[in-house]
Design a protein around this motif. Structure first.
Motif, PDB file in Angstrom:
ATOM      1  N   VAL A  77      43.492  49.168 -21.371  1.00  0.00           N
ATOM      2  CA  VAL A  77      44.021  47.918 -20.847  1.00  0.00           C
ATOM      3  C   VAL A  77      43.080  47.491 -19.977  1.00  0.00           C
ATOM      4  CG1 VAL A  77      45.707  46.549 -20.016  1.00  0.00           C
ATOM      5  CG2 VAL A  77      46.351  48.538 -21.291  1.00  0.00           C
ATOM      6  N   VAL A  78      42.229  46.228 -20.236  1.00  0.00           N
ATOM      7  CA  VAL A  78      41.367  45.754 -19.236  1.00  0.00           C
ATOM      8  C   VAL A  78      41.743  44.499 -18.568  1.00  0.00           C
ATOM      9  CG1 VAL A  78      38.928  45.358 -19.009  1.00  0.00           C
ATOM     10  CG2 VAL A  78      39.689  46.915 -20.797  1.00  0.00           C
ATOM     11  N   ALA A  79      41.787  44.300 -17.420  1.00  0.00           N
ATOM     12  CA  ALA A  79      42.222  43.008 -16.714  1.00  0.00           C
ATOM     13  C   ALA A  79      41.335  43.086 -15.302  1.00  0.00           C
ATOM     14  CB  ALA A  79      43.708  43.140 -16.425  1.00  0.00           C
ATOM     15  N   VAL A  80      40.023  42.772 -15.510  1.00  0.00           N
ATOM     16  CA  VAL A  80      39.294  42.671 -14.272  1.00  0.00           C
ATOM     17  C   VAL A  80      38.776  41.164 -14.163  1.00  0.00           C
ATOM     18  CG1 VAL A  80      38.439  45.005 -14.438  1.00  0.00           C
ATOM     19  CG2 VAL A  80      37.167  43.417 -15.812  1.00  0.00           C
ATOM     20  N   GLY A  81      38.649  40.367 -15.207  1.00  0.00           N
ATOM     21  CA  GLY A  81      38.181  38.877 -15.007  1.00  0.00           C
ATOM     22  C   GLY A  81      36.729  38.818 -14.830  1.00  0.00           C
ATOM     23  N   ARG A  82      35.975  39.853 -15.676  1.00  0.00           N
ATOM     24  CA  ARG A  82      34.555  39.699 -15.854  1.00  0.00           C
ATOM     25  C   ARG A  82      34.242  39.700 -17.279  1.00  0.00           C
ATOM     26  NH1 ARG A  82      32.361  44.222 -11.373  1.00  0.00           N
ATOM     27  NH2 ARG A  82      33.775  43.720  -9.713  1.00  0.00           N
TER      28      ARG A  82
END
Length: 309
Positions: free
Chosen positions: A207-212
């Motif tokens: 799950v990826v949630a970094v805003g990049r």
């Protein structure tokens, strides 16, 4: 072999149908209409679009929608006073203050003014504490939507190795807890994680949630992994020609060739966020009135006790 696309729009549509069905039962059987109040301060274009979508979908499922649009110069005291009125309004079962707020607001203080039983965003510290101790809470909508997509795709998540990239209070931290509550082995990674690529490659659930934009390339994905891309980033073409386009935090074309299943951007997690907001509003309405929660939505709730040991 290419990945399966996880259709967030179809899943969100199913949730909205369940919500609408239960709203009808509340109206007919209990003479209760769930109500959602959304407060927007200022004129941020992205927030205005998002609020319009929330209000439209609230009405479409048969609930009452209460919009409060305040000028950017509104004082913190005035906003908190409005929240206090909504806290005591029996027609309002859910309160959402659209973030981000203008710079002169203390967002934590404002969120803390919301009655936790009406905090359908799940950001109040009381709901955060309930979530982390495995009790019945109103859960942040985006992580809840991610969890539902994972359950629909994989079924039982017990024992799976899950990596969450991003440690925000809105997505990363609650997502890690939801996965832990579903008996995953969870790693919460972030920008300072050593050898982040290797950590990502260990994940059966990523799950990826970094805003990049497109930070996670395909060769960081474990073959066959299920990838949930929470990011929504607007980028322009390198030559500046053409319309901006939306991309996620994962490089979709390269990850698509390696993952077992992946959410697209747009059309993945985004639609689930609003659907779960509607579900949270119905849940809040049922709880405050001592009524059974929707059966279909209850099956998706995260209040599963973590096994001891």
């Amino acid at each position: 072999m290419s990945a399966k696309i996880i259709d967030g729009r179809a899943c969100a549509s199913s949730i909205r149908e369940e919500v609408a069905d239960h709203v009808v039962r509340l109206k007919v059987g209990q003479a209760i209409t769930p109500g959602l109040a959304v407060v927007l301060v200022g004129e941020d274009p992205a927030s205005e679009v998002y609020v319009r979508n929330k209000s439209r979908q609230t009405v479409e499922v048969g609930m009452n929608s209460f919009e409060h649009k305040l000028p950017a110069e509104t004082s913190e005291g005035e906003l908190v006073a409005l929240i206090g009125q909504l806290n005591t309004d029996p027609a309002v079962h859910g309160i959402l203050v659209q973030l981000p707020l203008p710079d002169h607001f203390d967002s934590d203080f404002v969120i803390g003014a919301i009655d936790p039983t009406k905090d359908v965003d799940g950001f109040h510290v009381s709901n955060v504490g309930l979530l982390w101790t495995g009790q019945k809470a109103l859960v942040p909508c985006t992580p809840l939507g991610c969890l539902i997509l994972l359950r629909y795709q994989l079924g039982d998540l017990s024992g799976l190795n899950a990596v969450v990239v991003g440690r925000s209070n809105i997505v990363g931290k609650p997502m890690a807890q939801l996965l832990l509550a579903d008996n995953c082995t969870v790693t919460l990674a972030h920008s300072r994680t050593r050898d982040l690529a290797a950590v990502c490659r260990s994940a059966e659930i990523l799950v990826v949630a970094v805003g990049r934009p497109q930070m996670i390339p395909g060769d960081w994905v474990r073959p066959g992994a299920t990838v949930i891309d929470v990011g929504i980033n607007r980028i322009v073409a390198p030559n500046g020609v053409g319309k901006p386009r939306l991309v996620g935090d994962v490089n979709f074309p390269s990850a698509f060739e390696i993952a077992g299943a992946i959410t697209p951007v747009p059309g993945g997690v985004g639609p689930m966020t609003i659907a779960c907001l509607l579900a949270n509003t119905v849940t809040a309405c049922c709880r405050v009135n001592g009524l059974p929660e929707p059966e279909g939505l209850t099956a998706c709730r995260p209040e599963r006790r973590v096994a001891r040991g």
